[in-house]
Design a protein around this motif. Structure first.
Motif, mmCIF file in Angstrom:
data_model
loop_
_atom_site.group_PDB
_atom_site.id
_atom_site.type_symbol
_atom_site.label_atom_id
_atom_site.label_comp_id
_atom_site.label_asym_id
_atom_site.label_seq_id
_atom_site.Cartn_x
_atom_site.Cartn_y
_atom_site.Cartn_z
ATOM 1 N N ASP A 198 0.896 -1.163 0.000
ATOM 2 C CA ASP A 198 0.000 0.000 0.000
ATOM 3 C C ASP A 198 0.935 1.214 0.000
ATOM 4 N N TYR A 199 1.152 1.793 -1.194
ATOM 5 C CA TYR A 199 2.243 2.773 -1.373
ATOM 6 C C TYR A 199 1.919 4.145 -0.783
ATOM 7 N N CYS A 200 0.645 4.504 -0.767
ATOM 8 C CA CYS A 200 0.221 5.784 -0.168
ATOM 9 C C CYS A 200 -0.751 5.423 0.959
ATOM 10 N N ALA A 201 -0.241 4.770 1.972
ATOM 11 C CA ALA A 201 -1.116 4.137 2.968
ATOM 12 C C ALA A 201 -1.773 5.132 3.915
ATOM 13 N N GLY A 202 -1.190 6.327 4.046
ATOM 14 C CA GLY A 202 -1.743 7.300 4.992
ATOM 15 C C GLY A 202 -1.816 6.665 6.373
ATOM 16 N N ASN A 203 -2.899 6.918 7.111
ATOM 17 C CA ASN A 203 -2.963 6.257 8.424
ATOM 18 C C ASN A 203 -3.700 4.912 8.358
ATOM 19 N N GLY A 204 -3.856 4.407 7.131
ATOM 20 C CA GLY A 204 -4.124 2.973 7.003
ATOM 21 C C GLY A 204 -5.548 2.529 6.732
ATOM 22 N N GLY A 205 -6.423 3.418 6.271
ATOM 23 C CA GLY A 205 -7.806 3.002 5.997
ATOM 24 C C GLY A 205 -7.855 1.755 5.120
ATOM 25 N N LYS A 206 -7.191 1.817 3.975
ATOM 26 C CA LYS A 206 -7.269 0.677 3.043
ATOM 27 C C LYS A 206 -6.370 -0.465 3.493
ATOM 28 N N THR A 207 -5.269 -0.154 4.165
ATOM 29 C CA THR A 207 -4.394 -1.229 4.669
ATOM 30 C C THR A 207 -5.186 -2.115 5.637
ATOM 31 N N HIS A 223 3.477 1.871 3.095
ATOM 32 C CA HIS A 223 4.474 2.935 2.912
ATOM 33 C C HIS A 223 3.726 4.256 2.765
ATOM 34 N N ASP A 224 4.347 5.335 3.202
ATOM 35 C CA ASP A 224 3.793 6.671 2.970
ATOM 36 C C ASP A 224 4.943 7.656 3.117
ATOM 37 N N ILE A 225 4.826 8.788 2.458
ATOM 38 C CA ILE A 225 5.896 9.787 2.544
ATOM 39 C C ILE A 225 5.915 10.458 3.921
ATOM 40 N N GLU A 226 4.795 10.380 4.639
ATOM 41 C CA GLU A 226 4.654 11.046 5.943
ATOM 42 C C GLU A 226 4.839 10.048 7.085
ATOM 43 N N PRO A 227 5.973 10.075 7.769
ATOM 44 C CA PRO A 227 6.197 9.095 8.842
ATOM 45 C C PRO A 227 5.132 9.159 9.938
ATOM 46 N N SER A 228 4.592 10.363 10.210
ATOM 47 C CA SER A 228 3.614 10.457 11.308
ATOM 48 C C SER A 228 2.358 9.634 10.985
ATOM 49 N N ARG A 229 2.001 9.586 9.710
ATOM 50 C CA ARG A 229 0.819 8.791 9.330
ATOM 51 C C ARG A 229 1.099 7.308 9.542
ATOM 52 N N LEU A 230 2.328 6.895 9.221
ATOM 53 C CA LEU A 230 2.666 5.476 9.391
ATOM 54 C C LEU A 230 2.710 5.092 10.871
ATOM 55 N N VAL A 257 -1.703 2.342 -5.326
ATOM 56 C CA VAL A 257 -1.361 3.766 -5.210
ATOM 57 C C VAL A 257 -2.661 4.540 -5.027
ATOM 58 N N ASP A 258 -2.951 4.867 -3.788
ATOM 59 C CA ASP A 258 -4.166 5.624 -3.463
ATOM 60 C C ASP A 258 -3.714 7.086 -3.333
ATOM 61 N N ALA A 259 -3.659 7.738 -4.466
ATOM 62 C CA ALA A 259 -2.899 8.995 -4.566
ATOM 63 C C ALA A 259 -3.631 10.223 -4.008
ATOM 64 N N PRO A 260 -2.862 11.242 -3.623
ATOM 65 C CA PRO A 260 -3.486 12.519 -3.236
ATOM 66 C C PRO A 260 -4.265 13.076 -4.433
ATOM 67 N N CYS A 261 -5.380 13.739 -4.182
ATOM 68 C CA CYS A 261 -6.213 14.226 -5.296
ATOM 69 C C CYS A 261 -7.093 15.386 -4.823
ATOM 70 N N GLU A 288 3.977 11.590 -10.894
ATOM 71 C CA GLU A 288 5.268 11.371 -10.220
ATOM 72 C C GLU A 288 5.192 10.170 -9.285
ATOM 73 N N ILE A 289 4.115 10.089 -8.506
ATOM 74 C CA ILE A 289 3.993 8.982 -7.543
ATOM 75 C C ILE A 289 3.887 7.644 -8.292
ATOM 76 N N LEU A 290 3.133 7.638 -9.390
ATOM 77 C CA LEU A 290 3.017 6.386 -10.155
ATOM 78 C C LEU A 290 4.386 5.962 -10.688
ATOM 79 N N LYS A 291 5.176 6.954 -11.104
ATOM 80 C CA LYS A 291 6.514 6.654 -11.629
ATOM 81 C C LYS A 291 7.397 6.035 -10.532
ATOM 82 N N GLU A 292 7.278 6.585 -9.305
ATOM 83 C CA GLU A 292 8.057 6.020 -8.186
ATOM 84 C C GLU A 292 7.578 4.597 -7.884
ATOM 85 N N ALA A 293 6.249 4.425 -7.866
ATOM 86 C CA ALA A 293 5.669 3.172 -7.354
ATOM 87 C C ALA A 293 5.787 2.020 -8.346
#
Ligand SMILES: C[S@@+](CC[C@H](N)C(=O)[O-])C[C@H]1O[C@@H](n2cnc3c(N)ncnc32)[C@H](O)[C@@H]1O
Length: 359
Positions: A198-207, A223-230, A257-261, A288-293
């Motif tokens: 789960d590449y954009c997991a945020g605080n884990g709703g979908k995880t 995984h998420d770019i924001e450690p506090s969310r993880l 990839v549940d991307a920001p939108c 960009e996120i899709l390219k990383e993921a």
């Protein structure tokens, strides 16, 4: 007292925006009890949901446009004629009568069935935690707490009254609050493989939903770019008894990839999104996120892209993936659009999902 508090919140929102923050700043110290606060939140959400229309009605009635009068309409203290604004045409009617930004109205004028869906007041959906109990057991727990609950349209979901968000069942991790369409995305992801990132997991709703649906039978990484969310996700996973690893290890059968939108597809629950007035930099961030993921997807594996939006520029991101072909999904809860599907559930947000298979 309730309308006074609602007025204070709306007044602040008209000056500063961000309705969630305005409510968080004012409601807890308002002196109101739980039920009163819930009623205020509902009132305020209705002002936000119908702002452009209410303003139009007030101007037609020759009344001042201010927080007090907006709240009075929402509370039924100023009686209004439902047909005001029906005489407007095309995009103007969508923007005013149905209360959307001009930017969104220019898209919705060709998609009127979305309009009604977005303007429906949402119910509360919960995602069942199958690692703790089944749906009937959780519904019984809610009933024992004196809360109405019924089965949702997909196997993981329960539709309950608003205060179920604060129920013991939720507090103890037997279920979590999650829109039905988001649960559906988690279901689609778990259908496509056993090792999932789960590449954009945020605080884990979908995880959490994936751990539940698979009964902890899949290897799920978050995984998420924001450690506090993880960090939050880790706490929730422990309560939930969900088997989830934090971090990326090698390649995956599925990368979600549940991307920001822009969030316009979730405007039912967050009506402020009805006034989004452009794409901002979301389309480039999504690409960009899709390219990383994409590099974490193994050959023959799947990249699943989801967003809570139905706007063309945001749905396009997947078209930039060179080494992937689109995989068709056959589910009654989905509607075909270009490059993928939008979710079409009675109690769900309008989300876009595309499943791309790596060549
Ligand atoms: C729509 S939210 C995810 C919601 C989450 N999947 C859920 O179901 O609750 C998007 C997430 O993407 C994260 N994000 C933004 N840019 C990112 C990047 N370059 N890499 C990984 N995560 C990113 C944000 O921090 C945010 O948590």
């Amino acid at each position: 007292m309730e309308t006074k508090v609602a007025e204070k919140i709306v007044k602040k929102w008209l000056r500063k925006g961000n309705i969630t923050r305005c409510m968080r700043d004012i409601l807890p110290c308002s002196g109101l009890n739980f039920d009163e606060r819930e009623r205020v939140a509902k009132l305020v959400h209705n002002v936000v949901r119908w702002k452009r229309w209410y303003e139009f009605v007030l101007s037609r009635y020759g009344m001042e446009i201010n927080a007090e009068n907006l709240v009075k309409i929402a509370a039924g203290e100023i009686k209004i004629d439902e047909s005001v604004g029906n005489d407007l045409e095309g995009m103007k009617r969508i923007a005013i009568r149905h209360s959307f930004s001009d930017f969104l109205a220019s898209f919705l004028v060709a998609h009127e069935d979305y309009v009604e869906k977005i303007n429906r007041e949402p119910e509360t959906s919960l995602c069942v935690n199958f690692n703790r109990a089944d749906r009937e057991e959780i519904m019984n727990m809610l009933l024992m707490e004196g809360m109405d609950a019924r089965k949702g349209s997909i196997p993981t979901s329960i539709i309950a009254e608003q205060k179920a968000r604060y129920s013991e069942a939720v507090k103890k991790g037997y279920a979590h609050v999650q829109d039905e369409s988001s649960q559906l995305i988690a279901m689609i992801a778990t259908m496509h493989g056993d090792k999932i990132l789960d590449y954009c997991a945020g605080n884990g709703g979908k995880t959490l939903a994936m751990a539940s649906i698979s009964k902890n039978g899949k290897e799920i990484h978050a995984h998420d770019i924001e450690p506090s969310r993880l960090r939050k996700l880790k706490e929730r996973a422990a309560l939930y008894k969900a088997k989830v690893k934090i971090g990326i290890e090698g390649e995956y059968d599925v990368v979600l990839v549940d991307a920001p939108c822009t969030g316009v597809g979730a405007a039912r629950r967050n009506p402020e999104a009805k006034y989004v007035d452009g794409y901002g930099d979301y389309p480039s961030v999504q690409r960009e996120i899709l390219k990383e993921a994409e590099k974490y997807v193994k050959h023959g594996g799947y990249l699943i892209y989801s967003i809570c939006s139905f706007l063309p520029e945001e749905m396009k991101a997947v078209a930039t993936l060179k080494n992937f072909v689109e995989e068709k999904i056959d589910m009654k809860w989905l509607r075909r659009v270009e490059n993928g599907y939008i979710t079409w559930l009675l109690e769900g947000d309008i989300l876009f999902v595309s499943v791309m298979k790596k060549k």
